[in-house]
Scaffold this active site. Structure first.
Site, PDB file in Angstrom:
ATOM      1  N   HIS A  42       0.697  -1.334  -0.091  1.00 50.65           N
ATOM      2  CA  HIS A  42       0.062   0.211  -0.099  1.00 50.65           C
ATOM      3  C   HIS A  42       0.895   1.105  -0.019  1.00 50.65           C
ATOM      4  O   HIS A  42       0.459   1.989  -0.844  1.00 50.65           O
ATOM      5  CB  HIS A  42      -0.989  -0.005   1.176  1.00 50.65           C
ATOM      6  CG  HIS A  42      -1.861   1.207   1.301  1.00 50.65           C
ATOM      7  ND1 HIS A  42      -3.075   1.133   0.872  1.00 50.65           N
ATOM      8  CD2 HIS A  42      -1.816   2.254   1.766  1.00 50.65           C
ATOM      9  CE1 HIS A  42      -3.474   2.178   1.198  1.00 50.65           C
ATOM     10  NE2 HIS A  42      -2.736   3.223   1.654  1.00 50.65           N
ATOM     11  N   GLU A  43       1.648   1.297   0.860  1.00 47.77           N
ATOM     12  CA  GLU A  43       2.547   2.434   1.000  1.00 47.77           C
ATOM     13  C   GLU A  43       3.632   2.572  -0.144  1.00 47.77           C
ATOM     14  O   GLU A  43       4.107   3.819  -0.945  1.00 47.77           O
ATOM     15  CB  GLU A  43       3.600   2.373   2.300  1.00 47.77           C
ATOM     16  CG  GLU A  43       2.708   2.712   3.518  1.00 47.77           C
ATOM     17  CD  GLU A  43       1.743   4.023   3.349  1.00 47.77           C
ATOM     18  OE1 GLU A  43       2.386   5.077   2.877  1.00 47.77           O
ATOM     19  OE2 GLU A  43       0.887   4.084   3.930  1.00 47.77           O
TER      20      GLU A  43
ATOM     21  N   HIS B 266       2.074   4.048  -2.967  1.00 53.90           N
ATOM     22  CA  HIS B 266       2.137   5.712  -3.155  1.00 53.90           C
ATOM     23  C   HIS B 266       3.603   6.296  -3.504  1.00 53.90           C
ATOM     24  O   HIS B 266       3.206   7.187  -4.176  1.00 53.90           O
ATOM     25  CB  HIS B 266       1.680   5.962  -1.400  1.00 53.90           C
ATOM     26  CG  HIS B 266       0.512   6.023  -0.961  1.00 53.90           C
ATOM     27  ND1 HIS B 266      -0.632   6.276  -1.683  1.00 53.90           N
ATOM     28  CD2 HIS B 266      -0.101   5.384   0.035  1.00 53.90           C
ATOM     29  CE1 HIS B 266      -1.782   6.103  -1.214  1.00 53.90           C
ATOM     30  NE2 HIS B 266      -1.423   5.475  -0.082  1.00 53.90           N
TER      31      HIS B 266
END
Length: 255
Positions: free
Chosen positions: A35-36, A39
């Protein structure tokens, strides 16, 4: 709540509980890490090198691990990794950069959930064709139980099922439009300057987010003892578990 499934399992089936715990850990770490990482990678594609220069565009879990976020993931079903640094001033196109970077994390979780679901369908078909699984009146049952095949199936079943439920919970949770979640970043980017909702979120968003977590998890767990289910994230996970069981039964029944 995920960790309670493991604790309850230890009372009757310690081997199954350990398999469940291993599958849970191997699901949570990639889910919050990717998820990170998504980004940071999308920000990099939009012209921001901040995450790259900070050494965060890596699959090394030590660079992304956040102990509190991992504990929250185990206890209440959702959590976080160490946030990837992003400097929106570096974006070539501010609005495009903000929107795509904000949505990158939930997109990664959605893709991982789909991969887990397809993998579970394939796994079910393989075991069904070998005669290990059969359709029963209540769903799917184990037909033969050699220890290796039985435990292998259970582990991969837990892993794929958690892959669906954990990633879809992160998908839902991060779309909540409260600061500092991804949903808020989308609203902030699309809102007009000096928007009242955005200002309110910067001031009180963290407190509202804590309130949401308490209401739908801690208080929800307490309320369940009196027959009231307000834990929206557990109910969301339950929907996907029901879907998995329906698809499993259809695959095994047609094998």
């Amino acid at each position: 709540m995920l960790i309670y499934q493991v604790i309850n399992g230890l009372r009757s089936d310690w081997a199954g509980a350990l398999l469940m715990l291993l599958a849970l850990i191997l699901t949570i770490l990639p889910a919050i890490m990717m998820h990170e990482l998504a980004h940071g990678w999308v920000a990099y594609l939009n012209g921001d090198f901040t995450a790259k220069l900070a050494g965060r565009l890596t699959l090394d879990p030590r660079k992304h691990f956040d102990i509190l976020g991992t504990i929250m993931m185990l206890v209440v079903g959702f959590g976080w990794a160490k946030p990837v640094p992003v400097d929106s001033r570096n974006f070539r196109n501010y609005k495009k950069g903000m929107l795509t970077t904000a949505l990158a994390g939930v997109t990664a979780n959605l893709i991982m959930a789909l991969i887990a679901f397809v993998s579970l369908c394939a796994l079910t078909a393989i075991f069904a064709s070998s005669g290990t699984l059969v359709a029963t009146a209540n769903g799917v049952g184990i037909y033969t139980q050699p220890a290796a095949a039985y435990n292998a199936y259970r582990f991969f079943y837990y892993w794929c099922t958690y892959g669906v439920t954990v990633n879809m919970t992160l998908f839902l949770f991060n779309l909540v439009p409260l600061y500092p979640l991804d949903g808020f970043r989308v609203v902030e980017t699309l809102a007009k300057p000096d928007n009242a909702f955005v200002r309110f979120n910067y001031r009180y968003g963290n407190f509202l987010l804590i309130g949401v977590i308490l209401i739908f998890t801690v208080f929800g767990y307490i309320a369940s003892y009196i027959g009231v289910n307000i834990d929206i994230f557990s109910r969301w996970q339950g929907l996907f578990i029901d879907l998995i069981e329906v698809v499993q039964s259809a695959i095994v029944g047609g094998a």
